[in-house]
Design a protein around this motif. Structure first.
Motif, PDB file in Angstrom:
ATOM      1  N   ARG A 148      20.341 -37.126  47.329  1.00 35.28           N
ATOM      2  CA  ARG A 148      20.852 -35.790  47.681  1.00 35.28           C
ATOM      3  C   ARG A 148      21.924 -35.336  46.685  1.00 35.28           C
ATOM      4  O   ARG A 148      21.950 -34.173  46.285  1.00 35.28           O
ATOM      5  N   ASN A 149      22.825 -36.253  46.321  1.00 35.99           N
ATOM      6  CA  ASN A 149      23.878 -35.912  45.353  1.00 35.99           C
ATOM      7  C   ASN A 149      23.285 -35.500  44.016  1.00 35.99           C
ATOM      8  O   ASN A 149      23.762 -34.553  43.382  1.00 35.99           O
ATOM      9  N   GLU A 150      22.250 -36.200  43.581  1.00 42.35           N
ATOM     10  CA  GLU A 150      21.619 -35.878  42.300  1.00 42.35           C
ATOM     11  C   GLU A 150      20.919 -34.525  42.356  1.00 42.35           C
ATOM     12  O   GLU A 150      21.003 -33.738  41.410  1.00 42.35           O
ATOM     13  N   ILE A 151      20.255 -34.215  43.443  1.00 40.31           N
ATOM     14  CA  ILE A 151      19.593 -32.908  43.602  1.00 40.31           C
ATOM     15  C   ILE A 151      20.637 -31.798  43.573  1.00 40.31           C
ATOM     16  O   ILE A 151      20.467 -30.780  42.897  1.00 40.31           O
ATOM     17  N   THR A 152      21.751 -31.991  44.289  1.00 44.13           N
ATOM     18  CA  THR A 152      22.838 -30.999  44.301  1.00 44.13           C
ATOM     19  C   THR A 152      23.414 -30.826  42.901  1.00 44.13           C
ATOM     20  O   THR A 152      23.654 -29.701  42.456  1.00 44.13           O
ATOM     21  N   ARG A 153      23.632 -31.939  42.193  1.00 44.78           N
ATOM     22  CA  ARG A 153      24.177 -31.869  40.834  1.00 44.78           C
ATOM     23  C   ARG A 153      23.241 -31.088  39.914  1.00 44.78           C
ATOM     24  O   ARG A 153      23.674 -30.243  39.140  1.00 44.78           O
ATOM     25  N   ARG A 154      21.950 -31.337  40.026  1.00 47.66           N
ATOM     26  CA  ARG A 154      20.968 -30.627  39.192  1.00 47.66           C
ATOM     27  C   ARG A 154      20.928 -29.135  39.516  1.00 47.66           C
ATOM     28  O   ARG A 154      20.810 -28.311  38.623  1.00 47.66           O
ATOM     29  N   GLN A 155      21.023 -28.800  40.800  1.00 50.62           N
ATOM     30  CA  GLN A 155      21.018 -27.391  41.199  1.00 50.62           C
ATOM     31  C   GLN A 155      22.245 -26.675  40.655  1.00 50.62           C
ATOM     32  O   GLN A 155      22.149 -25.556  40.166  1.00 50.62           O
ATOM     33  N   GLN A 156      23.406 -27.323  40.715  1.00 47.51           N
ATOM     34  CA  GLN A 156      24.626 -26.719  40.200  1.00 47.51           C
ATOM     35  C   GLN A 156      24.550 -26.547  38.685  1.00 47.51           C
ATOM     36  O   GLN A 156      24.977 -25.520  38.150  1.00 47.51           O
ATOM     37  N   ALA A 157      24.008 -27.538  37.995  1.00 49.06           N
ATOM     38  CA  ALA A 157      23.848 -27.441  36.538  1.00 49.06           C
ATOM     39  C   ALA A 157      22.892 -26.299  36.188  1.00 49.06           C
ATOM     40  O   ALA A 157      23.120 -25.548  35.234  1.00 49.06           O
ATOM     41  N   GLN A 158      21.841 -26.143  36.981  1.00 42.59           N
ATOM     42  CA  GLN A 158      20.868 -25.074  36.753  1.00 42.59           C
ATOM     43  C   GLN A 158      21.515 -23.708  36.976  1.00 42.59           C
ATOM     44  O   GLN A 158      21.297 -22.780  36.206  1.00 42.59           O
ATOM     45  N   GLN A 159      22.343 -23.596  38.026  1.00 39.12           N
ATOM     46  CA  GLN A 159      23.033 -22.329  38.306  1.00 39.12           C
ATOM     47  C   GLN A 159      24.007 -21.983  37.183  1.00 39.12           C
ATOM     48  O   GLN A 159      24.115 -20.829  36.777  1.00 39.12           O
ATOM     49  N   ALA A 166      22.996 -15.285  31.601  1.00 38.98           N
ATOM     50  CA  ALA A 166      23.126 -13.915  32.074  1.00 38.98           C
ATOM     51  C   ALA A 166      24.335 -13.239  31.412  1.00 38.98           C
ATOM     52  O   ALA A 166      24.346 -12.017  31.212  1.00 38.98           O
ATOM     53  N   ASP A 167      25.361 -14.024  31.044  1.00 39.97           N
ATOM     54  CA  ASP A 167      26.545 -13.471  30.391  1.00 39.97           C
ATOM     55  C   ASP A 167      26.298 -13.116  28.935  1.00 39.97           C
ATOM     56  O   ASP A 167      26.999 -12.293  28.387  1.00 39.97           O
ATOM     57  N   ALA A 168      25.333 -13.765  28.324  1.00 44.11           N
ATOM     58  CA  ALA A 168      25.108 -13.580  26.894  1.00 44.11           C
ATOM     59  C   ALA A 168      24.529 -12.219  26.562  1.00 44.11           C
ATOM     60  O   ALA A 168      24.060 -11.471  27.295  1.00 44.11           O
TER      61      ALA A 168
END
Length: 168
Positions: A148-159, A166-168
């Motif tokens: 679960r921690n790894e999935i959350t970490r990947r989602q945050q990195a993706q966001q 989007a800023d570029a």
């Protein structure tokens, strides 16, 4: 309705089969830093354990390789001097059938490491003891929480990646 018939609307779940075909130490390193430095007196150790998992499909049908990677570092509590460093990669080859495709990823990274962990615990205990330290008996690892921690970490990195583009 016959005994073996499944009522309409209910599909029979496939029977999950998992066999460990083989397991082995892929890589093992133990460095006794304490003996190299010659530290004297009573030492209070502080042990940290890092766990990483890797899984991949093999060319043979229904076979997967799962690797449990462990890094164990022991330091002194007072001076933060390293006592020992242990790195271990322990792999298992699994034959798995009956797991739906969408559930295979968590199955490989939760259930398979659970099967390997007792062997990893024994290796760590033996190596630390043979390396001149009291045997280190690893506590159980919650592979569900690790997943679960790894999935959350990947989602945050993706966001963050999406937010930067989007800023570029």
């Amino acid at each position: 309705m016959a005994e073996n018939e499944v009522p309409q609307g209910q599909q029979q779940q496939p029977q999950v089969k998992m066999n460990i075909l083989t397991q082995f130490t892929r890589d093992l390193s133990f460095e006794n830093i304490l003996s190299q430095k010659g530290v004297q007196g009573e030492v209070q150790p502080d042990v940290s354990v890092q766990v990483n998992l890797d899984a991949k499909k093999r060319s043979t049908e229904n076979q997967f390789e799962v690797v449990l990677k462990l890094q164990v570092e022991s330091k002194t509590k007072d001076s933060d001097s390293k006592l020992f460093l242990l790195e271990l990669e322990y792999a298992g080859i699994f034959h798995i059938e009956g797991v739906p495709e969408e559930q295979m990823h968590p199955f490989l990274l939760i259930e398979c490491p659970r099967m390997l962990f007792p062997f990893v615990r024994r290796i760590v205990s033996d190596v630390t003891r043979d390396g001149g330290f009291p045997p280190l008996n690893l506590e159980n690892i919650d592979f569900v929480q690790l997943y679960r921690n790894e999935i959350t970490r990947r989602q945050q990195a993706q966001q963050q990646t999406n937010g930067q583009s989007a800023d570029a």
